[in-house]
Design an enzyme around this catalytic site. Structure first.
Site: not given
Ligand SMILES: *Cc1c(COP(=O)(O)O)cnc(C)c1O
Length: 361
Positions: A35, A133, A258, A306
């Site tokens: 992802k 969730r 800054y 930046m």
């Molecule tokens: C992102 C995700 C993972 C992987 O998680 P990591 O902590 O990066 O290994 C596994 N399952 C689901 C549903 C996720 O959204």
């Protein structure tokens, strides 16, 4: 000459980390999680690095389509499933497997599958086992399973959940074992593979039975916590580097950056690094965040701006304009930089900005 910042991706590290994930989960099949553009590493590189995975899992339907266009033939799983009916055309066209986590998705599947007879969609039915969730409650899970099982167009149904505290198993509010027990209770008697393991489970709880593991961050050489990536034998796949583009010799009592937040206690040599928050370096990294210049470990001084931030070169002999600066990667773990900045390696990897050129090692 281009601006000197560069992200270097080591495909062999991706391959190596996948082998470690496999070795730690013997007998399990692996969804390599890609992802967010493969945690910032790029989908095309992920396809090469994870060629030996059983499938690729991600969130974004359009990126799933891209994986097919790039030539990935094996399974692809949408970890949040589809968002509306239109996505189901992508699901069938790209032969995607989908997570189902709420009842409206079942209604959409019923309507969609009633209109055609060719496809079999593999489902990953997700339970909310305590993280609150995504997912069906344990009590609603069985009814959801039955409703999907009744559909002609549904293929395999995998029993899936996600763990809130695999990196902190004794968490007082939601211990790991409590979540596992809830999941077991909810799936009792149901046929199907189980999918429970993210990186934290793969690295720290190989005893938890999971037919499918879903490692993400570990494949890129970072960890979810609970031990350094190196201690697990993981290799960083991304190295973010730049150069010193300016040097200031300052007296004791002078301010840097800054807000003049950093005041030198002694005379200092301060280097300016071509890297800022618009490159994805965290603006909230405080003075003292580790950096490596010409192979010598030193630290940031003052606020990150930046396009630049400053480092202490007082004890880096020979440092000059053009000196190599390692922000994170091979030699300085992204987890350590993230920790100093009050965040996690995941966020830094995903946030490297589009203006940073990527090359392969
Ligand atoms: C992102 C995700 C993972 C992987 O998680 P990591 O902590 O990066 O290994 C596994 N399952 C689901 C549903 C996720 O959204």
């Amino acid at each position: 000459m281009p601006r000197p910042i560069l992200a270097t991706i080591d495909i062999s590290a991706l391959r190596h980390n996948l082998r470690i994930a496999k070795a730690r989960a013997p007998g399990a099949r692996i969804w390599a999680v890609v992802k967010s553009n493969a945690y910032g590493h790029g989908l095309a590189r992920a396809i090469r690095g994870f060629a030996d995975a059983d499938g690729l899992a991600l969130i974004e339907p359009d990126y799933a389509m891209q994986l097919r266009e790039l030539g990935w033939q094996k399974p692809i799983l949408l970890l949040e499933g589809f968002f509306d009916m239109a996505d189901l055309d992508i699901v069938t066209a790209a032969r995607l497997e989908v997570t189902v986590h709420r009842v409206e998705q079942i209604a959409m599947l019923e309507a969609f599958l009633a209109m055609q007879t060719v496809t079999k969609v593999n489902i990953h039915l997700k339970m909310n086992s305590g993280m609150n969730r995504l997912g069906f409650t344990p009590d609603a899970f069985r009814a959801a399973h039955a409703r999907l099982r009744a559909l002609q167009g549904v293929g395999d149904i995998t029993l899936m959940t996600h763990l809130a505290n695999a990196d902190d198993p004794l968490n007082a509010r939601l211990p790991l074992q409590q979540q596992i027990a809830t999941f077991e209770r909810g799936i009792a008697g149901l046929a199907g593979d189980r999918s429970v393991a993210n990186s934290a489970v793969d690295l720290m709880h190989p005893e938890l039975r999971s037919d499918w593991v879903r490692p993400g961050v570990m494949l890129y050489g970072a960890t979810p916590g609970g031990g350094s990536a190196k201690s697990f034998g993981l290799r960083p796949a991304m190295t973010l580097s730049s150069q010193i583009i300016g040097i200031q010799h300052i007296a004791a009592g002078e301010a840097v950056g800054y807000g003049s937040r950093f005041i030198s206690a002694t005379p200092m040599i301060v280097g300016v690094v071509a890297c800022g928050y618009a490159d994805g370096y965290p603006r909230h990294a405080p003075t003292g965040t580790p950096v490596i210049v010409d192979g010598v470990r030193t630290e940031t001084v003052g606020r990150v701006s930046m396009d630049m931030f400053s480092v202490d070169l007082t004890n880096v002999p020979g440092a000059q304009v053009g000196s190599q600066v390692l922000l994170w990667g091979d030699g300085l773990s992204v987890d350590e930089v993230a920790h100093a900045a009050g965040t996690i390696g995941y966020e830094l990897l995903c946030a490297v900005a589009a203006r940073v050129p990527f090359v392969e090692a």
